[in-house]
Design an enzyme around this catalytic site. Structure first.
Site, mmCIF file in Angstrom:
data_model
loop_
_atom_site.group_PDB
_atom_site.id
_atom_site.type_symbol
_atom_site.label_atom_id
_atom_site.label_comp_id
_atom_site.label_asym_id
_atom_site.label_seq_id
_atom_site.Cartn_x
_atom_site.Cartn_y
_atom_site.Cartn_z
ATOM 1 N N LYS A 1 0.841 -1.190 0.000
ATOM 2 C CA LYS A 1 0.000 0.000 0.000
ATOM 3 C C LYS A 1 0.880 1.245 0.000
ATOM 4 O O LYS A 1 1.852 1.331 0.747
ATOM 5 C CB LYS A 1 -0.892 0.030 1.250
ATOM 6 C CG LYS A 1 -2.309 -0.423 1.011
ATOM 7 C CD LYS A 1 -3.169 -0.188 2.234
ATOM 8 C CE LYS A 1 -4.609 -0.547 1.962
ATOM 9 N NZ LYS A 1 -5.477 -0.304 3.133
ATOM 10 N N GLU B 1 -19.984 -8.449 7.753
ATOM 11 C CA GLU B 1 -21.062 -7.877 8.568
ATOM 12 C C GLU B 1 -22.071 -8.919 9.018
ATOM 13 O O GLU B 1 -22.602 -8.832 10.136
ATOM 14 C CB GLU B 1 -21.773 -6.772 7.771
ATOM 15 C CG GLU B 1 -20.936 -5.529 7.537
ATOM 16 C CD GLU B 1 -20.038 -5.614 6.322
ATOM 17 O OE1 GLU B 1 -19.311 -4.637 6.041
ATOM 18 O OE2 GLU B 1 -20.056 -6.677 5.641
ATOM 19 N N ARG C 1 -25.994 -5.125 4.657
ATOM 20 C CA ARG C 1 -25.484 -6.409 4.180
ATOM 21 C C ARG C 1 -25.789 -7.539 5.162
ATOM 22 O O ARG C 1 -25.609 -8.707 4.838
ATOM 23 C CB ARG C 1 -23.974 -6.311 3.958
ATOM 24 C CG ARG C 1 -23.562 -5.105 3.132
ATOM 25 C CD ARG C 1 -22.082 -5.089 2.813
ATOM 26 N NE ARG C 1 -21.801 -5.935 1.666
ATOM 27 C CZ ARG C 1 -20.594 -6.085 1.137
ATOM 28 N NH1 ARG C 1 -19.551 -5.474 1.667
ATOM 29 N NH2 ARG C 1 -20.414 -6.853 0.092
#
Length: 676
Positions: free
Chosen positions: A324, A410, A438
């Site tokens: 990253k 979730e 979700r």
């Protein structure tokens, strides 16, 4: 096949706007024009396909600098985009995009992709009003075959595209089957949906053979460090020579007894898995290749070409290792800090800071939860890969044994919390409104149906600014409010949020949710500890004042949530016109304060409800109750909600202006009802 994504280059609105632009006009719209000779010559990915590997690497270097310069002026998701620069260049150079479908999971990392796909001239409108989206969007470009912003959807969508193209090819042989490439990060692949997609790919038929999943591993260290041997093995395993050898061995073992044939096949898979680390993905039915260095063009390009030309080994999972923020030192040193950035100084990496102001609603919730957790040892906190976004990073530091980040999962988070609640713990499940969608089945079946006291701390309620419609918390009151036994609170300011956090903690009668917005509070002095609010009771902020004019009976403004500050402004405007209204903070969307609502209906001519949610929420609940009590025909009732559209990225104030929920709109609605 005719659809948006099969159109020729220049057919989308974003491309048509720049079609035919001259070098001079590009120089006027691109501040860096002239600094990057290779990038300046790129008008579409077609221009990449005659470049050498060395030129592709130079292009990647220029693309990285352009990405940094762009995001320094707009803010946005920087770290993830810098991590996939080489991959982006290699994919567009090797595959025939947009005919080959390239899907970026979530879309955080798609800025380099946007620059290469004829959106460079508009990049400095990124996340700005009427500008480019911060994510991929079908309506924006033919090179965005699938819209994103929520994670872990790419494999399922890509599989659907691959299978659909095979079906069409079967019916119309002249239709060329396409490669479909889904790029998914190591965080996103932790979600169950990603595995559901992979599991189905193994049995989805021959169409799945054109699916290539690229696992962009930049954090989880799924496998050993990348070295020359693993790169060599990846190139070997993806090559036609190896595949031919494997096919020959497969034909040979078919002459063996079935038991030996199965064992031989399994031995080959496990041997390759031991060498490369891909046994898990092989078990899911994927041909695993990797890991390889995702920043090394000399490794990426030949492996991608091998996979492009292979039509007999799919579905494939290519495992690449990236970093990253790669190539920009400040981002490399602090991945989390540079995941999403505000405007920043390129030389120092220092991000622009907003002027000092009130604490955010998120931090107010966090501080009160930490305070109570020091007293109540049975409080636990759960989040789905958003510890800093939900403010639970501080809880994690203070109470590491009671904090659980379950990854982008979730559904699991909600049922995990339900299981804890059955054993007497007090779980706080902190999830953004738009992500809680979700886990709706789990909320209904695993929590509400069983009456379990799970506390839902719902962040990012209402409109959220630059992240636009994909992250707006528009629907939670509507989708939670229809569930029997659910309690829903909405604070009107940060003081009320302190009280509601404490109230949720000590509410053990069933599930309870409290929703609060993105951004800072009003700057009110905060109490040292929260009060326990009476469940289902609102509060009168301002009593009906003495009125004049032809219409008597007056106006009542019933607000849920942080629109109350705009309601107070509207009340002042109404008072100036001679109609000082009653102002009420509902506090609860469920259970309703039915006594108070009935009194408002009986004692006023007009009742206006105001909320930061969709049609079908608080206003609908109030209207239903008034209708059942025979009071709806006795009052001029006007519900004010978010409109029945998705509101695009902008400032939060401008979004609410578009939604018609600011003070002037409230005033106009009330006067129109009173005088009409």
């Amino acid at each position: 096949m005719t659809d948006q994504t099969t159109s020729p280059l220049g057919s989308s609105s974003s491309e048509a706007s720049t079609e035919g632009s001259t070098p001079a006009s590009r120089a006027n719209t691109i501040p860096t024009y002239g600094r990057f000779p290779l990038l300046d010559g790129i008008r579409s990915p077609l221009d990449l396909r005659n470049l050498s590997t060395a030129q592709l690497q130079q292009l990647a270097d220029e693309l990285r600098e352009e990405t940094i310069d762009t995001v320094s002026t707009t803010g946005g998701h920087l770290g993830a985009s810098l991590g996939v620069v080489e991959l982006t260049v290699a994919l567009h150079a090797v595959f025939d995009t947009p005919d080959d479908r390239l899907i970026w999971d979530v879309g955080h990392q798609a800025y380099p992709h946007k620059i290469l796909t004829d959106r460079r001239e508009r990049m400095r409108t990124l996340r700005q009003p009427h500008g480019l989206s911060g994510f991929t969007r079908r309506s924006e470009s033919v090179f965005d075959p699938f819209g994103a912003a929520h994670s872990s959807t790419s494999i399922s969508a890509g599989l659907g595209m691959a299978v659909a193209n095979h079906i069409i090819h079967t019916e119309k042989p002249e239709h060329q089957e396409r490669n479909v490439i889904a790029v998914i990060g190591d965080g996103s692949i932790s979600a169950g949906m990603a595995y559901e997609g992979m599991n189905n790919a193994a049995v989805a038929g021959p169409g799945a053979k054109k699916l290539i999943v690229i696992l962009n591993d930049n954090e989880m260290s799924i496998s050993r460090p990348v070295g020359s041997m693993s790169a060599y093995l990846s190139n070997l395993i993806s090559s036609r020579q190896y595949r031919n050898l494997r096919e020959f061995a497969g034909r040979m073992v078919k002459h063996l007894p079935s038991a030996l044939e199965k064992k031989a096949k399994r031995a080959e898979e496990y041997a390759r898995g031991i060498l490369t680390g891909g046994t898990l993905f092989e078990e899911l039915g994927f041909y695993y290749v990797g890991p390889i260095d995702g920043h090394n063009m000399e490794q990426l390009v030949p492996v991608l070409r091998n996979l492009r030309d292979a039509d007999d080994i799919g579905p494939v999972l290519l495992h690449i290792i990236t970093e990253k923020g790669h190539g920009y030192h400040p981002a490399e040193q602090s991945g989390d800090k540079y995941h999403a950035v505000s405007k920043f100084d390129i030389a120092t990496g220092k991000q622009a800071k907003s002027p000092p102001g009130p604490p955010s609603y998120t931090s107010v919730f966090s501080n009160e939860l930490n305070r109570i957790a020091a007293i109540e040892k049975n409080i636990v906190a759960i989040t789905a890969a958003m510890p800093s976004g939900t403010g639970l990073d501080n809880f994690a530091k203070a109470y590491p044994d009671r904090f659980f980040d379950v990854g982008i999962a979730e559904q699991h988070a909600v049922t995990f919390a339900a299981g804890m609640a059955t054993e007497g713990l007090r779980p706080f499940c902190a999830i953004y409104s738009t992500f809680l969608q979700r886990a709706y089945d789990q909320v209904i079946h695993d929590v509400v149906l069983q009456g379990l006291p799970v506390r839902f701390a719902i962040d990012r309620a209402g409109l959220v600014g630059a992240d636009g419609a994909t992250h707006a918390g528009a629907f939670d009151v509507a989708y939670l409010g229809i569930l029997p036994g659910m309690t829903i609170m909405a604070p009107s300011d940060e003081v009320e949020l302190v009280h509601m956090t404490a109230t949720a903690c000590y509410f053990d009668e069933g599930p309870i949710a409290f929703r609060y917005p993105r951004g800072a509070g009003l700057g009110l002095p905060l109490p040292t500890s929260g009060e326990i609010l009476p469940i289902g009771k609102g509060r009168i902020i301002q009593e009906l004042g003495q009125q004049h004019g032809s219409e008597k009976g007056g106006i009542a403004l019933l607000s849920l949530g942080t629109r109350l500050h705009e309601v107070k402004k509207a009340a002042a405007l109404l008072a100036e016109k001679g109609y000082p209204p009653t102002v009420v903070d509902a506090r609860f969307a469920k259970p309703l304060d039915t006594h108070l609502i009935e009194q408002l209906a009986r004692n006023h001519k007009v009742l206006v409800t105001i909320e930061e949610g969709s049609i079908g929420g608080f206003g609908s609940f109030v209207m239903q109750h008034l209708a059942m009590k025979g009071l709806l025909d006795k009052i001029r009732f006007r519900p004010m909600t978010l409109p029945d559209i998705f509101i695009d990225h902008n400032t939060q104030y401008a979004q609410y202006e578009e939604a018609g929920l600011n003070a002037q709109h409230i005033t106009s609605t009330a006067l129109s009802a009173l005088q009409g």
